[in-house]
Each structure stands twice: as structure tokens, then as C-alpha cells.
Scaffold this motif. Structure first.
Motif, PDB file in Angstrom:
ATOM      1  N   UNK A 309       1.010  -1.048  -0.161  1.00  0.00           N
ATOM      2  CA  UNK A 309       0.267   0.384   0.052  1.00  0.00           C
ATOM      3  C   UNK A 309       0.788   1.422   0.086  1.00  0.00           C
ATOM      4  N   UNK A 310       1.917   1.414   1.175  1.00  0.00           N
ATOM      5  CA  UNK A 310       3.053   2.352   0.686  1.00  0.00           C
ATOM      6  C   UNK A 310       3.845   2.458   0.185  1.00  0.00           C
ATOM      7  N   UNK A 311       3.591   1.560  -0.772  1.00  0.00           N
ATOM      8  CA  UNK A 311       4.750   1.467  -2.602  1.00  0.00           C
ATOM      9  C   UNK A 311       3.243   1.733  -3.542  1.00  0.00           C
ATOM     10  N   UNK A 312       2.215   2.185  -3.590  1.00  0.00           N
ATOM     11  CA  UNK A 312       1.166   2.454  -4.661  1.00  0.00           C
ATOM     12  C   UNK A 312       1.247   4.129  -4.209  1.00  0.00           C
ATOM     13  N   UNK A 313       1.900   4.379  -3.045  1.00  0.00           N
ATOM     14  CA  UNK A 313       1.244   5.632  -2.950  1.00  0.00           C
ATOM     15  C   UNK A 313       1.939   6.883  -3.516  1.00  0.00           C
ATOM     16  N   UNK A 314       3.311   5.771  -3.048  1.00  0.00           N
ATOM     17  CA  UNK A 314       4.624   6.211  -3.160  1.00  0.00           C
ATOM     18  C   UNK A 314       4.914   6.325  -5.104  1.00  0.00           C
ATOM     19  N   UNK A 315       5.033   5.333  -5.833  1.00  0.00           N
ATOM     20  CA  UNK A 315       4.196   5.352  -7.171  1.00  0.00           C
ATOM     21  C   UNK A 315       3.543   6.941  -7.249  1.00  0.00           C
ATOM     22  N   UNK A 316       2.313   6.789  -6.982  1.00  0.00           N
ATOM     23  CA  UNK A 316       1.761   8.028  -7.331  1.00  0.00           C
ATOM     24  C   UNK A 316       1.735   9.580  -6.564  1.00  0.00           C
ATOM     25  N   UNK A 317       2.514   9.467  -6.081  1.00  0.00           N
ATOM     26  CA  UNK A 317       3.130  10.560  -6.349  1.00  0.00           C
ATOM     27  C   UNK A 317       4.488  10.597  -6.792  1.00  0.00           C
ATOM     28  N   UNK A 318       5.103  10.135  -7.029  1.00  0.00           N
ATOM     29  CA  UNK A 318       6.350  10.333  -7.770  1.00  0.00           C
ATOM     30  C   UNK A 318       5.721  10.636  -8.875  1.00  0.00           C
ATOM     31  N   UNK A 319       4.310   9.947  -9.986  1.00  0.00           N
ATOM     32  CA  UNK A 319       3.946   9.932 -10.957  1.00  0.00           C
ATOM     33  C   UNK A 319       4.697   9.012 -12.274  1.00  0.00           C
ATOM     34  N   UNK A 320       4.722   9.717 -13.215  1.00  0.00           N
ATOM     35  CA  UNK A 320       5.735   9.598 -14.176  1.00  0.00           C
ATOM     36  C   UNK A 320       5.609   7.510 -14.931  1.00  0.00           C
ATOM     37  N   UNK A 321       6.144   6.992 -15.290  1.00  0.00           N
ATOM     38  CA  UNK A 321       5.926   5.760 -15.641  1.00  0.00           C
ATOM     39  C   UNK A 321       6.330   4.222 -13.849  1.00  0.00           C
ATOM     40  N   UNK A 326       5.725  -0.705 -11.100  1.00  0.00           N
ATOM     41  CA  UNK A 326       4.922  -1.159 -10.426  1.00  0.00           C
ATOM     42  C   UNK A 326       4.146  -2.419 -10.406  1.00  0.00           C
ATOM     43  N   UNK A 327       2.938  -2.160 -11.520  1.00  0.00           N
ATOM     44  CA  UNK A 327       2.064  -2.793 -11.533  1.00  0.00           C
ATOM     45  C   UNK A 327       2.488  -4.121 -12.563  1.00  0.00           C
ATOM     46  N   UNK A 328       3.661  -3.962 -13.012  1.00  0.00           N
ATOM     47  CA  UNK A 328       4.162  -4.641 -14.236  1.00  0.00           C
ATOM     48  C   UNK A 328       4.833  -6.115 -13.336  1.00  0.00           C
ATOM     49  N   UNK A 329       5.818  -4.889 -12.597  1.00  0.00           N
ATOM     50  CA  UNK A 329       6.494  -6.066 -11.131  1.00  0.00           C
ATOM     51  C   UNK A 329       5.349  -7.105 -10.352  1.00  0.00           C
ATOM     52  N   UNK A 354      12.272  -4.064  -7.735  1.00  0.00           N
ATOM     53  CA  UNK A 354      11.724  -3.535  -9.152  1.00  0.00           C
ATOM     54  C   UNK A 354      11.951  -1.950  -9.836  1.00  0.00           C
ATOM     55  N   UNK A 355      11.211  -1.681  -9.174  1.00  0.00           N
ATOM     56  CA  UNK A 355      11.077   0.199  -9.419  1.00  0.00           C
ATOM     57  C   UNK A 355      12.157   0.870  -9.167  1.00  0.00           C
ATOM     58  N   UNK A 356      13.553   0.324  -8.713  1.00  0.00           N
ATOM     59  CA  UNK A 356      14.949   1.809  -7.938  1.00  0.00           C
ATOM     60  C   UNK A 356      15.541   1.123  -8.905  1.00  0.00           C
ATOM     61  N   UNK A 357      15.408  -0.020  -9.542  1.00  0.00           N
ATOM     62  CA  UNK A 357      15.822  -0.919 -10.542  1.00  0.00           C
ATOM     63  C   UNK A 357      15.842  -0.147 -11.854  1.00  0.00           C
ATOM     64  N   UNK A 358      14.955  -0.121 -12.169  1.00  0.00           N
ATOM     65  CA  UNK A 358      14.162   0.829 -13.163  1.00  0.00           C
ATOM     66  C   UNK A 358      14.392   1.860 -13.323  1.00  0.00           C
ATOM     67  N   UNK A 359      14.056   2.503 -15.174  1.00  0.00           N
ATOM     68  CA  UNK A 359      14.608   3.780 -15.841  1.00  0.00           C
ATOM     69  C   UNK A 359      13.316   4.738 -15.363  1.00  0.00           C
ATOM     70  N   UNK A 360      13.523   6.461 -14.594  1.00  0.00           N
ATOM     71  CA  UNK A 360      12.258   6.734 -14.031  1.00  0.00           C
ATOM     72  C   UNK A 360      11.687   7.495 -16.033  1.00  0.00           C
ATOM     73  N   UNK A 361      10.440   7.596 -15.764  1.00  0.00           N
ATOM     74  CA  UNK A 361       9.731   8.537 -17.317  1.00  0.00           C
ATOM     75  C   UNK A 361       9.458   9.140 -16.638  1.00  0.00           C
TER      76      UNK A 361
END
Length: 386
Positions: A309-321, A326-329, A354-361
Motif C-alpha cells: 500500500x505504501x509502495x503504491x502511494x509512493x508510486x502515485x506521488x512520484x508519477x511518471x512511469x 509497479x504493476x508490471x513487477x 524493481x521500481x528502484x532498478x528501473x528507468x524513470x520517465x
């Protein structure tokens, strides 16, 4: 003159799809099945086609195409196979509304094609908005398409907003049952089995969504979905654990007033509401009895134990890809857990790494989302293989 709504049911053999067909069967004066589409469950798809007599049937797994064609040869039903065929079929002039109920990233392409074709969408595939919410909502606005939520929580918010469209939302509260492991700590989840994780206390859902509910990733995805559906910021979305699953979600307005939508946990109700909107069609669904629920409980989610749940909130706040990654992993990790390749707690670990190792767009295009999905899956898969 026929007044029936012609529906395309994408994901017809899944949990949402089969319940949607129950709703349609109970309301033959209101709805007609125009298209049935499934992944690889050819036998059930054939049964559904023989019962509902759609104009078109699509089986995504083309290895089953000949079997479906042979079974429906004398029925006058057109049969196609593959993802590209489905993206073409949803553009048909005879379709009024598309139920997007294909689970996961696989539902994005057909949903986007339907939106671009101006079809009204009953949205049960939350991953479409998790992965590419900016693109989907922009296309919906451009083409005059309404996205009618089918998730019980988002349907609840939508119902609470009826008559309130001029009143800004201060905050929404998405309720969560807490899943089968509510109250447990991390050390108690080290040896959780697939069988235990698939026992949801209140809802009957497919395996993927049930595991997501156990990790609270499902609620994390719903938070992101709510952002796009209702144009909200992260701080306007709270999650509250409600074990009874009677209050499906709540909306708080700027005067402090709160509206809640309540009812017994039954996905047929939000499906029927989306299909029939703005009308509330009669139903024989079981009615709620207050005397059987003398207390309704609410508590904060344990984001330390259930870190998805916290990972999803962080992903939403950071946005982009990041939500896409997150969903793919998560899809790869959940599949691995269901195949007994990883432990329950490893799902969140794999997603986060996975999120931390991936390219951010920061501002991805559709092509960027496609490549990010592939990258996220590759990195997650490699971690599972080690």
C-alpha cells in the motif's frame, strides 16, 4: 423501437465477466450481449456464446481459435482470435458500452481502443488507469467518453457524488476488508501458503485480485485509480480498514459532511449500476439487515506489514512511469507466488526493488509505457530466477 443497451464483455470468463452475464441474464429487457471476449477459457466462452448469442466472439489465445470456430459454426456468430482482433472489434458501431474486465496490463490496449472509438466504458480493469491513467483519461475527455467504475469502492464514490457534482471533494475514504491476514505481523506471514492467501473473508474474486487483496496491493491500485477517476491528489485519498465490507467507501465534502454507500458485498450491484446508469434497475440481490451487523468497525491499515500500500502511494506521488513499473513487477511476482516460486512477503520486496532498478520517465508516451512494462517484467523475472 429497441431501447436495449448493446454490451461488449471483455474478460467474459473471469469473475467479473461471469457476474456481468448474470446481471444481463436477469435484465433481458435492458441489455444485449454484442461481443464476448476471453483469454484462453475456450470451453466456458463457447457455453456463454451458445447462451447469449452475441454477434462476435474473440478468443485471445489463438491456439483455441479453431475449437471455438467449430463449436459456433452453425450459430451465425463471427469468431476472431488475438489481441489485435479484439482492439478492432471494440470499435464496432453496434456497441454502446464496453465492460473492461480483462485482468492486468493485458486489458490496456482494448480499453484504450474502445475509448478512442467513443464507447462508454464500464471499468473493472483498474490496471488500465494504474499503468496509463493520464493517457486514458485524456483520451476519454477528448472523445466524450464516460468511465463508469465497476470496482465496488469506486462505484461507491461515484454513487455518493450523485447530485454533488458542483461540490468539490475534500477527501475520499476507500474501505478495505484487510484481507485474510488482517492483524498479523510480518513474522507470521513468512510461511503463508497459496491456499491460505486465496481465502478472502468477504469477496469472491479471481486468484490474481485475491492475492492483491491479501498484500493490500489491490487497495494501492485502487488509490491510483481513484486519483484518475475523480481528479484527486494523494492527500485527498485515505484508506481505512473495514472488516465487514458493508461500507464500500465514503466521500467527505468541504463542510465536513460525509456520505457513505453501503450494502452487502456483491459485485453484481456495482456492475448493474454501471450498466444501467443513470437508472437504478430493480434487482433480487439480498438486502442488508442492520440487526445482523450490530457493530461496524474501522481501523488504520498496517502499512509496515503490508508495505504494498505504501509502495503504491509512493508510486502515485512520484508519477511518471512508476505506477506502470509497479504493476508490471507485481503481476510477475504474484504469478510466481501462485506457482510456489517465492514467499508471500517477497511480492512487495520484488515490486519495490524493481521500481528502484528501473528507468524513470517523468512524462511517458504510450510507447514509453509499453517499454516500461517490458522492463519492469524483465527485472522482476530476473530477481525471481535468482
Amino acid at each position: 423501437m429497441e431501447n436495449k443497451k448493446h454490451l461488449a464483455i471483455l474478460g467474459s470468463t473471469g469473475s467479473i465477466g461471469t457476474q456481468a452475464l448474470d446481471v444481463i441474464a436477469a435484465n433481458p429487457e435492458s441489455f444485449v450481449v454484442e461481443v464476448l471476449a476471453a483469454g484462453n477459457n475456450a470451453d466456458l466462452l463457447i457455453q456463454q456464446a451458445l447462451k447469449f448469442k452475441p454477434n462476435v466472439v474473440v478468443i485471445n489465445d489463438v491456439t483455441h481459435l479453431a475449437k471455438v470456430k467449430d463449436a459456433l459454426l452453425d450459430e451465425g456468430i463471427k469468431v476472431y482470435g488475438g489481441e489485435e482482433a479484439l482492439a478492432d472489434v471494440v470499435r464496432m458501431d453496434t456497441i454502446d458500452m464496453v465492460l473492461a474486465a480483462i485482468v492486468g496490463y493485458a486489458g490496456l490496449r482494448s480499453t484504450l481502443a474502445a475509448v478512442k472509438a467513443g464507447k462508454q466504458i464500464a471499468l473493472a480493469n483498474k490496471e488500465t488507469l494504474v499503468v496509463a491513467g493520464d493517457l486514458v483519461t485524456a483520451e476519454a475527455k477528448l472523445n466524450g467518453v464516460n468511465l463508469y467504475p465497476v470496482d465496488s469502492e469506486h462505484s461507491a464514490i461515484f454513487q455518493c457524488l450523485a447530485g454533488e457534482f458542483e461540490n468539490p471533494i475534500e477527501k475520499i475514504y476507500l474501505t478495505a476488508s484487510g484481507g485474510p491476514f488482517r492483524g498479523k505481523k510480518r513474522d507470521e506471514l513468512l510461511h503463508i501458503t497459496k491456499k491460505e492467501a486465496l481465502k478472502h473473508p468477504n469477496w469472491e474474486m479471481g486468484a490474481k485480485v485475491t492475492i492483491d487483496s491479501a498484500t493490500l496491493m489491490n487497495k494501492g491500485c485502487e488509490v491510483i485509480e481513484a486519483k484518475w477517476l475523480f481528479s484527486l491528489k494523494a492527500e485527498q485519498i485515505d484508506v481505512i480498514v473495514h472488516p465487514q465490507s458493508i461500507v464500500h467507501s465514503l466521500v467527505q465534502f468541504r463542510d465536513g459532511s460525509i456520505k457513505a454507500q453501503m450494502g452487502l458485498p456483491d459485485m453484481k450491484l456495482p456492475i448493474q449500476y454501471a450498466f444501467g446508469y443513470p437508472k437504478r434497475l430493480p434487482s433480487n440481490f439480498p438486502r442488508f439487515d442492520f440487526t445482523k451487523y450490530p457493530a461496524l468497525n474501522f481501523e488504520k491499515p498496517d502499512t509496515e506489514t503490508f508495505s504494498c500500500l505504501g509502495i503504491a502511494y509512493d508510486a502515485m506521488r512520484d508519477g511518471g512511469n512508476k505506477p506502470c513499473l509497479m504493476n508490471a513487477a507485481n503481476e510477475i511476482a504474484v504469478k510466481a507466488f501462485l506457482e510456489d516460486k517465492i514467499g508471500f512477503l517477497q511480492i512487495a520486496e520484488i515490486v519495490e526493488k524493481t521500481i528502484s532498478k528501473s528507468s524513470f520517465i517523468a512524462k511517458p508516451t504510450l510507447e514509453d509505457y509499453i517499454s516500461s512494462d517490458a522492463e519492469g517484467r524483465k527485472i522482476a523475472f530476473e530477481m525471481i530466477g535468482k
